[in-house]
Design a protein around this motif. Sequence first.
Motif, PDB file in Angstrom:
ATOM      1  N   PRO A  44      40.751  37.449  38.795  1.00  0.00           N
ATOM      2  CA  PRO A  44      40.559  38.501  37.919  1.00  0.00           C
ATOM      3  C   PRO A  44      39.713  38.484  36.551  1.00  0.00           C
ATOM      4  N   ILE A  45      39.556  37.081  36.438  1.00  0.00           N
ATOM      5  CA  ILE A  45      38.943  36.371  35.030  1.00  0.00           C
ATOM      6  C   ILE A  45      37.746  37.054  34.778  1.00  0.00           C
ATOM      7  N   PRO A  46      36.732  36.968  35.616  1.00  0.00           N
ATOM      8  CA  PRO A  46      35.487  37.552  35.473  1.00  0.00           C
ATOM      9  C   PRO A  46      35.463  38.756  34.967  1.00  0.00           C
ATOM     10  N   TYR A  47      36.032  39.580  35.700  1.00  0.00           N
ATOM     11  CA  TYR A  47      36.163  41.046  35.425  1.00  0.00           C
ATOM     12  C   TYR A  47      36.894  41.560  34.168  1.00  0.00           C
ATOM     13  N   VAL A  48      38.151  40.699  33.746  1.00  0.00           N
ATOM     14  CA  VAL A  48      38.851  41.034  32.419  1.00  0.00           C
ATOM     15  C   VAL A  48      37.733  40.394  31.363  1.00  0.00           C
ATOM     16  N   ALA A  49      37.117  39.628  31.519  1.00  0.00           N
ATOM     17  CA  ALA A  49      36.432  38.950  30.559  1.00  0.00           C
ATOM     18  C   ALA A  49      35.039  39.989  30.229  1.00  0.00           C
ATOM     19  N   THR A  50      34.597  40.517  31.426  1.00  0.00           N
ATOM     20  CA  THR A  50      33.613  41.442  31.164  1.00  0.00           C
ATOM     21  C   THR A  50      34.050  42.710  30.452  1.00  0.00           C
ATOM     22  N   GLY A  96      53.230  39.985  42.747  1.00  0.00           N
ATOM     23  CA  GLY A  96      53.738  39.106  42.190  1.00  0.00           C
ATOM     24  C   GLY A  96      53.075  38.533  40.744  1.00  0.00           C
ATOM     25  N   ALA A  97      52.879  37.289  40.640  1.00  0.00           N
ATOM     26  CA  ALA A  97      52.621  36.439  39.367  1.00  0.00           C
ATOM     27  C   ALA A  97      51.105  37.199  38.966  1.00  0.00           C
ATOM     28  N   ALA A  98      50.307  37.089  40.020  1.00  0.00           N
ATOM     29  CA  ALA A  98      48.802  37.546  39.852  1.00  0.00           C
ATOM     30  C   ALA A  98      48.754  38.953  39.385  1.00  0.00           C
ATOM     31  N   ARG A  99      49.660  39.869  39.728  1.00  0.00           N
ATOM     32  CA  ARG A  99      49.639  41.164  39.270  1.00  0.00           C
ATOM     33  C   ARG A  99      50.030  41.322  37.594  1.00  0.00           C
ATOM     34  N   ARG A 100      51.185  40.635  37.384  1.00  0.00           N
ATOM     35  CA  ARG A 100      51.711  40.712  36.215  1.00  0.00           C
ATOM     36  C   ARG A 100      50.760  39.924  35.123  1.00  0.00           C
ATOM     37  N   ARG A 101      49.857  38.995  35.719  1.00  0.00           N
ATOM     38  CA  ARG A 101      48.996  38.303  34.727  1.00  0.00           C
ATOM     39  C   ARG A 101      47.653  39.287  34.539  1.00  0.00           C
ATOM     40  N   LEU A 103      47.953  42.614  34.502  1.00  0.00           N
ATOM     41  CA  LEU A 103      48.508  43.691  33.765  1.00  0.00           C
ATOM     42  C   LEU A 103      48.459  43.010  32.178  1.00  0.00           C
ATOM     43  N   LEU A 104      48.988  42.041  31.881  1.00  0.00           N
ATOM     44  CA  LEU A 104      49.122  41.288  30.649  1.00  0.00           C
ATOM     45  C   LEU A 104      47.879  41.251  30.095  1.00  0.00           C
ATOM     46  N   LEU A 105      46.823  40.736  30.875  1.00  0.00           N
ATOM     47  CA  LEU A 105      45.481  40.536  30.173  1.00  0.00           C
ATOM     48  C   LEU A 105      44.822  41.797  29.798  1.00  0.00           C
ATOM     49  N   LEU A 106      45.115  42.767  30.550  1.00  0.00           N
ATOM     50  CA  LEU A 106      44.377  44.391  30.297  1.00  0.00           C
ATOM     51  C   LEU A 106      45.290  44.868  29.164  1.00  0.00           C
ATOM     52  N   ALA A 107      46.445  44.785  29.096  1.00  0.00           N
ATOM     53  CA  ALA A 107      47.158  45.212  27.840  1.00  0.00           C
ATOM     54  C   ALA A 107      46.820  44.548  26.833  1.00  0.00           C
ATOM     55  N   ALA A 148      32.984  32.585  32.172  1.00  0.00           N
ATOM     56  CA  ALA A 148      34.203  32.905  33.058  1.00  0.00           C
ATOM     57  C   ALA A 148      33.781  32.330  34.445  1.00  0.00           C
ATOM     58  N   PRO A 149      32.807  32.633  35.066  1.00  0.00           N
ATOM     59  CA  PRO A 149      32.496  32.348  36.484  1.00  0.00           C
ATOM     60  C   PRO A 149      32.687  30.504  36.633  1.00  0.00           C
ATOM     61  N   LEU A 150      32.671  30.008  35.376  1.00  0.00           N
ATOM     62  CA  LEU A 150      32.910  28.620  35.287  1.00  0.00           C
ATOM     63  C   LEU A 150      34.175  28.206  36.066  1.00  0.00           C
ATOM     64  N   ILE A 151      35.116  29.112  36.212  1.00  0.00           N
ATOM     65  CA  ILE A 151      36.381  28.917  36.825  1.00  0.00           C
ATOM     66  C   ILE A 151      35.892  28.958  38.519  1.00  0.00           C
ATOM     67  N   VAL A 152      35.069  29.554  38.911  1.00  0.00           N
ATOM     68  CA  VAL A 152      35.011  30.066  40.098  1.00  0.00           C
ATOM     69  C   VAL A 152      33.937  28.798  40.574  1.00  0.00           C
ATOM     70  N   MET A 153      33.116  28.481  39.586  1.00  0.00           N
ATOM     71  CA  MET A 153      32.134  27.258  40.046  1.00  0.00           C
ATOM     72  C   MET A 153      32.841  25.863  40.132  1.00  0.00           C
ATOM     73  N   LYS A 154      34.121  25.945  39.581  1.00  0.00           N
ATOM     74  CA  LYS A 154      34.883  24.492  39.961  1.00  0.00           C
ATOM     75  C   LYS A 154      35.751  24.773  40.989  1.00  0.00           C
ATOM     76  N   MET A 155      36.045  25.987  41.604  1.00  0.00           N
ATOM     77  CA  MET A 155      36.367  26.155  42.899  1.00  0.00           C
ATOM     78  C   MET A 155      35.687  25.989  43.999  1.00  0.00           C
ATOM     79  N   VAL A 156      34.144  26.371  43.812  1.00  0.00           N
ATOM     80  CA  VAL A 156      33.121  25.856  44.636  1.00  0.00           C
ATOM     81  C   VAL A 156      33.020  24.457  44.778  1.00  0.00           C
ATOM     82  N   ILE A 157      32.945  23.568  43.918  1.00  0.00           N
ATOM     83  CA  ILE A 157      32.629  22.378  43.824  1.00  0.00           C
ATOM     84  C   ILE A 157      34.121  21.452  44.728  1.00  0.00           C
ATOM     85  N   GLN A 158      34.934  22.150  44.235  1.00  0.00           N
ATOM     86  CA  GLN A 158      36.199  21.664  44.955  1.00  0.00           C
ATOM     87  C   GLN A 158      36.359  21.833  46.445  1.00  0.00           C
TER      88      GLN A 158
END
Length: 251
Positions: A44-50, A96-101, A103-107, A148-158
């Motif tokens: 959710p990071i790219p969308y929350v950051a945007t 679970g944790a993904a939803r709580r995270r 929600l907390l970011l949005l609030a 923010a997409p750097l997180i996704v870019m890291k996953m792409v490399i991995q």
Amino acid sequence: MISPDTIRTVIGVIGNGTALVLFLSPVPTFYRIWQMGSVEQYSPIPYVATLLNCMTWVLYGLPLVHPHSMLVITINGTGMAIELAYVTLFIVYSAGAARRRALLLLAGELAFVAVVAVLVLTLAHTHERRSMVVGILGVLFGTGMYAAPLIVMKMVIQTKSVEYMPLSLSLASLVNGICWTAYALIGFDLYITIPNGLGVLFAVAQLVLYAVYYKSTQQIMEARKRKGDHLAMTELIVDGKPHGSGTAGHY
């Protein structure tokens, strides 16, 4: 002769169009999430950051903060509504944790922007000071949105797979960054120039990764498909064995 202001306005209108494409580019991703009923490995990071970036630039474009910035308000107001819809869908289809995270970011973002707006409008008494404070925040969050997409870019490399880094999003980021960098340079708005200039660099990096790992992504997806077909065939054979044994026992 066409004035620089007219050229800047035209580029700003084009920038509104490219930014709208950028905001709408994740629609296929969220359509997939809706179909699967799960956010899978999407972040959710790219969308929350945007969303945070859009809210900040709407505040920056207000007449009380930075007059004559209607083009900044229109596209970021639209983007704010679109990104809020994405984050809401992410919350609905996560658990679970993904939803709580999420929600907390949005609030946290909503509360932060509200506090900044109140403080800026009450404590800073000139347009220059208000523009400076919100503009600096816009630079930080705009850079964060593009980074923010750097997180996704890291996953792409991995994983050596671009499956979770949509090409449409990377292309839209590149075109949008170029347009708004040009818009800012004509009027020399440093606060708009910095994040969008960096956005161009990050978008180019994403496209390079896409070119490098596109072939391996196709191989991974094909292998996954073959494995799924093999498992389906195995289950069919296994399901048939008890039936065959029962028939033999009956005789």
